[in-house]
Design an enzyme around this catalytic site. Structure first.
Site, mmCIF file in Angstrom:
data_model
loop_
_atom_site.group_PDB
_atom_site.id
_atom_site.type_symbol
_atom_site.label_atom_id
_atom_site.label_comp_id
_atom_site.label_asym_id
_atom_site.label_seq_id
_atom_site.Cartn_x
_atom_site.Cartn_y
_atom_site.Cartn_z
ATOM 1 N N ASP A 357 38.830 36.564 22.440
ATOM 2 C CA ASP A 357 38.390 37.659 21.734
ATOM 3 C C ASP A 357 37.879 37.559 20.444
ATOM 4 O OD1 ASP A 357 37.534 40.604 21.578
ATOM 5 O OD2 ASP A 357 39.378 41.002 23.257
ATOM 6 N N VAL A 414 33.315 41.129 28.727
ATOM 7 C CA VAL A 414 33.008 41.989 27.375
ATOM 8 C C VAL A 414 32.328 43.379 27.611
ATOM 9 C CG1 VAL A 414 32.871 39.802 25.751
ATOM 10 C CG2 VAL A 414 30.603 41.024 26.615
ATOM 11 N N HIS A 464 32.016 40.181 40.034
ATOM 12 C CA HIS A 464 32.569 41.454 39.708
ATOM 13 C C HIS A 464 33.698 41.891 40.207
ATOM 14 C CE1 HIS A 464 31.742 45.973 40.515
ATOM 15 N NE2 HIS A 464 32.405 46.054 39.662
#
Length: 737
Positions: A357, A414, A464
């Protein structure tokens, strides 16, 4: 006599050991051969005076995984053939006789006059567990992983070989109904506490314990064949029975809205069967089983939730010429809720995970999420303290992109924004090894356009996940225009490694699942703007078979995210791509009222603090409706139809747009991804079982009343004119990689 699926060995004490071991299969399943051979073994051991008793066990790790459901599908095909050639009466009799046969074989074990003991060495489900229930003694090997149960209701069936009669004769009625109607398997400890098995012993002593029971004079009579047998909960028409059955009917209605014939049949089988002697009760069960077996709900659920899911899980869509890959280390970029969850499920499956991150604190928060989830699992007894230590040791949080240098797969998770994603790709690419596969966990942005920011588009793919990742079993793999076979194969292998079910779709905005579920949410908003009471919208959606209402689902997803997607769609495709009234409603809710959904405890619903009651619809909703309809004037059936048809017609459009190329993926994807009414078999099965002609007529009727969102695509009209089905025209390739 020798058998193909069983081995029979009789020892010096006259105890026959029957070992089930189907050649070439990792698990025993109840197929035609096993049924025939078991019947022959019962006859042979019963007639042989030298045999004093029988122990049945398995040579596999599991005892039996249940019935071969493709055999049941074959019975339905045989029924259709006899119906056509000899009429309904002959077809019904044939199906009744065939479906009753296994029940009679098991009853012949019970009444053989020889003591039978089941030595349960591992998993025993469905028909496999029913075999053990007809044995006079049941002993299980000590194993915390072993599960016993009757999960048939989950695929539109019910236990048809005595399960609905023996379980409530062994177990108190409330527990029996839970076992039968929920279909959740239990541990051996729970099974013993419920009286479903008699003993648990170390695995090495299993056969000895079963034989010792026979040697010790084990009785060859089932409890219900004994004179003076009393039901565990008392007679049906006793005080206890009257507390159970009327309340049970109400709970059944609340849970199923009477959409599941198998669940209704279970209620009837138990209620009627417990008032009869066991042989008559088993005959009643067989009649209900034959009736449910020929229902369209059973056919649809068996096909989608068992056969198709099994084929997809085995890699039905995997490119055959790519050697198997095994991902050992992955990186997840973006340690927010979604990224942290992807990291958790990957570490849980034994993979090493690098969690990246923007700063160390954010990355650490992602790892803390994994810690919280595993600690909750330990509290519930689903994991051991040692598991937490091992899992957390596999997750490395960092802000340094250089940690990407030795990973096999990168998953970008993200913020759903093109620029943010493009910046992430640019930062990551310099550190990647040449053969690494890069995946984007986008939920709506087309993969082909995202891949433009990546130097080797052949190695770029969409993966996904659905939220919450820990619970949702579906993963949508999206192929961009230039995605290569190795990228697809790696994505499929990874999804199978983490124990989820993959579907493969081609690129488009919203892909498959979000296109369909978006229609469902939008239909709820349309009804709201028409003046349908919010509670009626939610209840009718659940009556139609959806797990949650559309307003509740909007809150879960977050209203501000819905508005963001609406604005992005409008910016990319122009003002005609969205409904201005729905946008106005969302702007009012989000920007003016500050209601973002569950995440800030206020959306369509108000959410009290944890432990302080249940959520309730916000009283201020009615003020946002342009008008309010009288509920007594609203057609409930039409509301239910609208919810299912608007999703199914969108699924048909995804086939026309070549987003979906295999009907199995639309059906399995719609049930696992957004809970499309499971009793229909999924979005395309809903159309197929209704008939394309009838479905198009229904679309036209709704289109005339409510507009173009119900307009059937040209493909569907063409199929209706020819009387085609999706599974006929787009027949899936059965071979799995």
């Amino acid at each position: 006599m020798s058998y193909k699926n069983f081995k029979v060995e009789t020892d010096a004490d006259g105890i026959a050991l029957v070992t089930w071991d189907i050649p070439g299969r990792s698990m025993n399943v109840l197929d035609e051969t096993s049924t025939n051979e078991l019947e022959a073994i019962v006859k042979a051991t019963t007639a042989d005076a030298a045999v004093k008793g029988v122990v049945i066990t398995s040579a596999k790790e599991a005892f039996c995984a249940g019935a071969d459901l493709s055999m049941l599908e074959g019975m339905n095909q045989a029924y259709a053939k006899v119906f056509k050639e000899q009429g309904e009466t002959a077809a019904n009799q044939m199906l009744f006789d065939q479906s009753r046969r296994f029940s009679l074989v098991l009853r012949s074990i019970e009444t053989s006059g020889k003591p039978w003991a089941a030595a349960i060495n591992g998993l025993a489900l469905g028909g496999g567990f029913e075999i053990t229930l007809c044995c006079h003694y049941r002993v299980a090997a000590e194993n915390p992983k072993t599960r016993l149960g009757l999960p048939e209701v989950k695929v539109g069936l019910f236990p048809g070989a005595g399960g609905t009669q023996r379980v409530p004769r062994l177990v108190p009625p409330q527990d029996a109904m839970t076992i039968l109607l929920k279909g959740d398997p239990v541990t051996v400890d729970k099974a013993k506490a419920l009286n479903l098995i008699h003993a648990i012993v170390p695995a090495g002593d299993l056969i000895k314990a079963a034989k010792d029971w026979i040697r010790g004079g084990g009785k060859a009579v089932a409890p219900w064949d004994e004179k003076g047998f009393k039901l565990p909960g008392g007679p049906v028409f006793s005080k206890a029975g009257m507390m159970m059955f009327p309340a049970g009917n109400a709970i059944y209605r609340r849970e199923t809205y009477d959409n599941y014939p198998a669940a209704r049949a279970i209620m009837s089988c138990v209620y009627e069967g417990l008032q009869l002697p066991i042989d008559a009760a088993l005959r009643v069960e067989s009649r209900y089983f034959a009736s449910v077996l020929r229902s369209k709900e059973a056919a649809a659920m068996i096909r989608s939730l068992f056969l198709s899911m099994q084929e997809l899980n085995k890699g039905a869509r995997r490119p055959k010429d790519v050697p198997p890959t095994r991902v050992k280390k992955i990186a997840v970029i973006g340690a927010g809720f979604m990224g942290a969850s992807v990291g958790y499920v990957s570490a849980r499956a034994g993979l090493d995970v690098v969690l990246i991150d923007r700063d160390q604190e954010s990355a650490d928060k992602g790892k803390a999420h994994a810690q919280k989830v595993i600690e909750e699992q330990i509290k519930k007894g689903r994991a051991k303290p040692g598991d937490a230590e091992a899992l957390l040791a596999r997750i490395t949080p960092t802000a340094d992109y250089a940690a990407l240098k030795d990973v096999d797969l990168v998953i970008e998770a993200v913020f759903e924004d093109r620029k943010v994603k493009a910046d992430t790709f640019a930062k990551a690419q310099q550190y990647l090894k040449p053969d690494v596969i890069f995946a984007s966990n986008t939920s709506t942005l087309p993969i082909t356009s995202l891949a433009e920011g990546f130097k080797d588009q052949g190695k770029f793919v969409g993966i996904h996940f659905f939220s919450p990742v820990e619970k949702m079993m579906l993963v949508e793999i999206i192929l961009g225009k230039n995605t290569g076979d190795v990228a697809l194969a790696t994505a499929l292998d990874y999804v199978r490694q983490i124990g989820k079910t993959p579907i493969v779709v081609n690129d488009s905005r919203g892909f498959f699942a979000n296109r369909c579920v978006g229609r469902y949410v939008a239909e709820g908003n349309e009804m709201f703007l028409e003046g349908v009471p919010p509670a009626m919208i939610e209840n009718c959606a659940k009556m139609a078979g959806m797990p949650v209402g559309p307003l509740s689902l909007s809150d879960e997803v977050a209203l501000d995210l819905g508005l963001k997607i609406m604005k992005a769609t409008e910016a990319d495709l122009g003002p005609n791509a969205i409904n201005p009234d729905q946008k106005k409603l969302m702007v009012e809710m989000v920007e003016k009222q500050g209601r973002l959904g569950r995440k800030n405890s206020k959306g369509f619903y108000d959410y009290p603090e944890k432990g302080k009651g249940q959520k309730s619809l916000w009283p201020g909703l009615s003020a946002l409706q342009p008008k309010q309809l009288d509920p007594d004037t609203i057609d409930i059936e039409e509301l239910k139809q609208r919810f299912l048809v608007v999703q199914a017609v969108e699924a048909a459009r995804t086939v026309e747009d070549h987003v979906i190329t295999d009907p199995r993926e639309a059906d399995v994807g719609s049930i696992l991804g957004f809970g499309f009414a499971p009793f229909t078999g999924g979005t395309l099965s809903y159309i197929d079982f209704m008939g394309t002609k009838k479905f198009v007529e229904l679309c036209r009727k709704l289109e005339a009343k409510y507009g173009s969102r119900f307009t059937p695509p040209k493909l569907l009209e063409e199929m209706a004119a020819k009387g085609e089905t999706f599974y006929g025209r787009f027949a899936p390739k059965k071979a799995a990689a």
